[in-house]
Design a protein around this motif. Structure first.
Motif, PDB file in Angstrom:
ATOM      1  N   GLU A 208       7.643  12.523   6.089  1.00 14.68           N
ATOM      2  CA  GLU A 208       7.521  11.101   6.415  1.00 14.68           C
ATOM      3  C   GLU A 208       6.278  10.513   5.738  1.00 14.68           C
ATOM      4  OE1 GLU A 208       8.172   9.688  10.626  1.00 14.68           O
ATOM      5  OE2 GLU A 208       6.020   9.360  10.429  1.00 14.68           O
ATOM      6  N   PHE A 209       6.480   9.392   5.022  1.00 13.45           N
ATOM      7  CA  PHE A 209       5.399   8.746   4.289  1.00 13.45           C
ATOM      8  C   PHE A 209       5.301   7.287   4.725  1.00 13.45           C
ATOM      9  CE2 PHE A 209       7.110  12.182   1.788  1.00 13.45           C
ATOM     10  CZ  PHE A 209       5.980  12.850   1.338  1.00 13.45           C
ATOM     11  N   SER A 210       4.127   6.890   5.177  1.00 22.31           N
ATOM     12  CA  SER A 210       3.939   5.534   5.696  1.00 22.31           C
ATOM     13  C   SER A 210       3.855   4.515   4.559  1.00 22.31           C
ATOM     14  CB  SER A 210       2.663   5.471   6.532  1.00 22.31           C
ATOM     15  OG  SER A 210       2.402   4.137   6.928  1.00 22.31           O
ATOM     16  N   THR A 211       4.428   3.323   4.792  1.00 23.50           N
ATOM     17  CA  THR A 211       4.317   2.221   3.828  1.00 23.50           C
ATOM     18  C   THR A 211       3.420   1.099   4.347  1.00 23.50           C
ATOM     19  OG1 THR A 211       6.308   1.159   4.750  1.00 23.50           O
ATOM     20  CG2 THR A 211       6.634   2.683   2.913  1.00 23.50           C
ATOM     21  N   LEU A 212       2.657   1.361   5.408  1.00 25.87           N
ATOM     22  CA  LEU A 212       1.832   0.319   6.018  1.00 25.87           C
ATOM     23  C   LEU A 212       0.533   0.057   5.250  1.00 25.87           C
ATOM     24  CD1 LEU A 212       2.180   0.929   9.858  1.00 25.87           C
ATOM     25  CD2 LEU A 212       3.021  -1.011   8.523  1.00 25.87           C
ATOM     26  N   LYS A 213      -0.144   1.116   4.829  1.00 21.39           N
ATOM     27  CA  LYS A 213      -1.440   0.961   4.154  1.00 21.39           C
ATOM     28  C   LYS A 213      -1.387   1.665   2.801  1.00 21.39           C
ATOM     29  CE  LYS A 213      -4.176   0.549   8.391  1.00 21.39           C
ATOM     30  NZ  LYS A 213      -5.318   1.099   9.185  1.00 21.39           N
ATOM     31  N   MET A 214      -0.579   1.113   1.925  1.00 17.84           N
ATOM     32  CA  MET A 214      -0.418   1.730   0.615  1.00 17.84           C
ATOM     33  C   MET A 214      -1.552   1.311  -0.323  1.00 17.84           C
ATOM     34  SD  MET A 214       3.707   1.369  -0.024  1.00 17.84           S
ATOM     35  CE  MET A 214       3.658  -0.418   0.066  1.00 17.84           C
TER      36      MET A 214
END
Length: 242
Positions: A208-214
């Protein structure tokens, strides 16, 4: 006093159990509410590796290896859209994990793209994952994994075994456990390739990779870096590579 201490310890243990249950529930919820991304059919025009050229619906992708004047080696991966040209730059000195032509997925809005760069090796495999949004290329994360011995010599294709999803501001890569050594301790030889949360459910393993603080670039302890070439130059992260 010992009794009081014991009660405090019991409360702490109960609290840990509750936190653990909440985390497990969140993982299950994430896995149960996945939105599948659509794989884009791209035609490969050139397969003279390590260089490639692929044509997709709204853009094409090509790469070149640069022996720069500073004696460093770089890989430049260029995306040509109808209205803009973007590029990823990778410093690849002494890098034994080379990427192959990407597999491209589109979001449900068909405005954002997930670009999955396979990493190929003898006993290991993995990926570099990029997110294209608002005309910026973001490195989401990378991972190295190991084939189970019975699959090391096989001709498995990434496209045949993986699925990529969106869920709650995350991009999730799903792979059947039967193909991989699932224990993360096996990846200690590649500490810079350890991104993304990792968990399993049933016969699948999820990353799982977050896209919130790219961020639009990454720099690693070994001196390598990668990211959106245009943004890095405009923000003076790196100089123009010649």
């Amino acid at each position: 006093m010992s009794c009081n201490g014991q009660k405090k310890e019991e409360k702490i243990i109960e609290g840990d159990k509750k936190n653990s249950n909440v985390q497990n529930q969140q993982k299950i919820i994430a896995v149960d509410n996945l939105v599948s991304l659509t794989k884009i059919n791209c035609q490969q025009e050139n397969s003279d590796l390590p260089n490639y050229l692929i044509n997709c619906k709204n853009f094409n992708v090509s790469n070149s290896i640069i022996e720069a004047s500073d004696r460093n080696r770089y890989e430049l991966i260029t995306f040509v859209f109808h209205d803009i040209e973007k590029a990823i730059i990778r410093k690849i000195n002494n890098e034994d994990l080379e990427t192959s032509p990407p597999i491209v997925f589109s979001s449900k809005t068909d405005k954002n793209y997930i670009i999955f760069f396979p990493i190929n090796g003898d006993s290991h495999f993995g990926w570099k994952l990029y997110f294209y949004k608002n005309k910026v290329l973001y490195p989401l994360g990378q991972r190295v994994m190991y084939w189970k011995p019975e699959h090391e010599e096989s001709d498995l294709n990434y496209s045949d075994i993986l699925n990529i999803y969106e869920a709650d501001n995350n991009i999730i890569v799903e792979i059947p456990i039967k193909y991989v050594i699932e224990n993360d301790n096996d990846y200690k030889n590649y500490p810079d390739y350890f991104d993304g949360k990792h968990y399993k459910k049933g016969d699948k393993v999820y990353y799982e990779f977050s896209t919130l603080k790219m961020e639009y670039y990454k720099k690693y302890k070994n001196g390598l870096f990668e990211g959106d070439y245009n943004k890095m130059i405009n923000n003076k992260i790196i100089d123009l590579i010649k």
